[in-house]
Scaffold this motif. Structure first.
Motif, PDB file in Angstrom:
ATOM      1  N   ARG A 176      30.760  -4.465 -24.104  1.00 31.83           N
ATOM      2  CA  ARG A 176      30.769  -5.183 -25.374  1.00 31.83           C
ATOM      3  C   ARG A 176      31.920  -4.656 -26.215  1.00 31.83           C
ATOM      4  O   ARG A 176      31.944  -3.473 -26.573  1.00 31.83           O
ATOM      5  CB  ARG A 176      29.457  -4.997 -26.123  1.00 31.83           C
ATOM      6  N   SER A 190      34.136  -4.710 -29.731  1.00 35.78           N
ATOM      7  CA  SER A 190      33.988  -4.964 -31.164  1.00 35.78           C
ATOM      8  C   SER A 190      35.352  -4.941 -31.817  1.00 35.78           C
ATOM      9  O   SER A 190      36.259  -4.230 -31.369  1.00 35.78           O
ATOM     10  CB  SER A 190      33.106  -3.895 -31.824  1.00 35.78           C
ATOM     11  N   ASN A 200      29.802 -10.008 -19.495  1.00 41.30           N
ATOM     12  CA  ASN A 200      28.859  -9.765 -18.407  1.00 41.30           C
ATOM     13  C   ASN A 200      29.475 -10.195 -17.084  1.00 41.30           C
ATOM     14  O   ASN A 200      30.462 -10.936 -17.055  1.00 41.30           O
ATOM     15  CB  ASN A 200      27.557 -10.531 -18.655  1.00 41.30           C
ATOM     16  N   GLY A 233      35.286  -0.340 -27.710  1.00 43.87           N
ATOM     17  CA  GLY A 233      34.330  -0.743 -26.692  1.00 43.87           C
ATOM     18  C   GLY A 233      34.890  -0.924 -25.300  1.00 43.87           C
ATOM     19  O   GLY A 233      34.143  -1.196 -24.357  1.00 43.87           O
ATOM     20  N   SER A 242      28.821  -4.748 -17.355  1.00 46.15           N
ATOM     21  CA  SER A 242      28.972  -5.355 -18.673  1.00 46.15           C
ATOM     22  C   SER A 242      29.650  -4.400 -19.636  1.00 46.15           C
ATOM     23  O   SER A 242      29.549  -3.180 -19.498  1.00 46.15           O
ATOM     24  CB  SER A 242      27.600  -5.737 -19.250  1.00 46.15           C
ATOM     25  N   TYR A 273      32.646  -9.786 -32.044  1.00 48.19           N
ATOM     26  CA  TYR A 273      32.236  -9.127 -30.812  1.00 48.19           C
ATOM     27  C   TYR A 273      32.597  -9.990 -29.601  1.00 48.19           C
ATOM     28  O   TYR A 273      32.720 -11.212 -29.700  1.00 48.19           O
ATOM     29  CB  TYR A 273      30.722  -8.898 -30.800  1.00 48.19           C
ATOM     30  N   GLN A 294      30.871 -10.012 -25.867  1.00 53.33           N
ATOM     31  CA  GLN A 294      29.960  -9.515 -24.835  1.00 53.33           C
ATOM     32  C   GLN A 294      30.449 -10.024 -23.495  1.00 53.33           C
ATOM     33  O   GLN A 294      30.569 -11.236 -23.289  1.00 53.33           O
ATOM     34  CB  GLN A 294      28.540 -10.017 -25.095  1.00 53.33           C
TER      35      GLN A 294
END
Length: 115
Positions: A19, A21, A83, A8, A17, A79, A81
């Protein structure tokens, strides 16, 4: 054999952004504390976020409110995430699995944030 495989990462503009993994194998994933660390050029590896087996999470001050760590125990995957990315988030991001004296690392994935 324990394997942690990150994916990712990539190049993104400031404010964007991504994400990440991390797929784990060879461990009883649900009982491990999972974490994301990062290492920028010329700097020490630092903690980004961790999530314990029960799901509680903690974050570095520099990413709190922008990054979210989560886990799916059914998929043996954690994960991250990310941002509102900033150029200072540029680093190699590593997945970590830890339980007692057992400590495992992934190979890392590069995240580059352009200004």
């Amino acid at each position: 054999q324990v394997q942690l495989v990150e994916s990712g990462g990539g190049l993104v503009q400031s404010g964007g952004s991504l994400r990440l993994s991390c797929a784990a194998s060879g461990i009883i994933f649900s009982i491990y504390t999972m974490g994301w660390y990062r290492q920028a050029p010329g700097k020490q590896r630092e903690l980004v976020a961790i999530i314990i087996s029960g799901g509680s999470a903690n974050y570095a001050d520099s990413v709190r409110g922008r990054f979210t760590i989560s886990r799916d125990n059914a998929k043996n995957t954690v994960y991250l995430q990310m941002n509102s990315l900033k150029p200072e988030d540029t680093a190699v991001y590593y997945c970590n699995a830890r339980r007692s004296i057992q400590n495992h690392w992934g190979q890392g994935t590069q995240v580059t944030v352009s200004s």
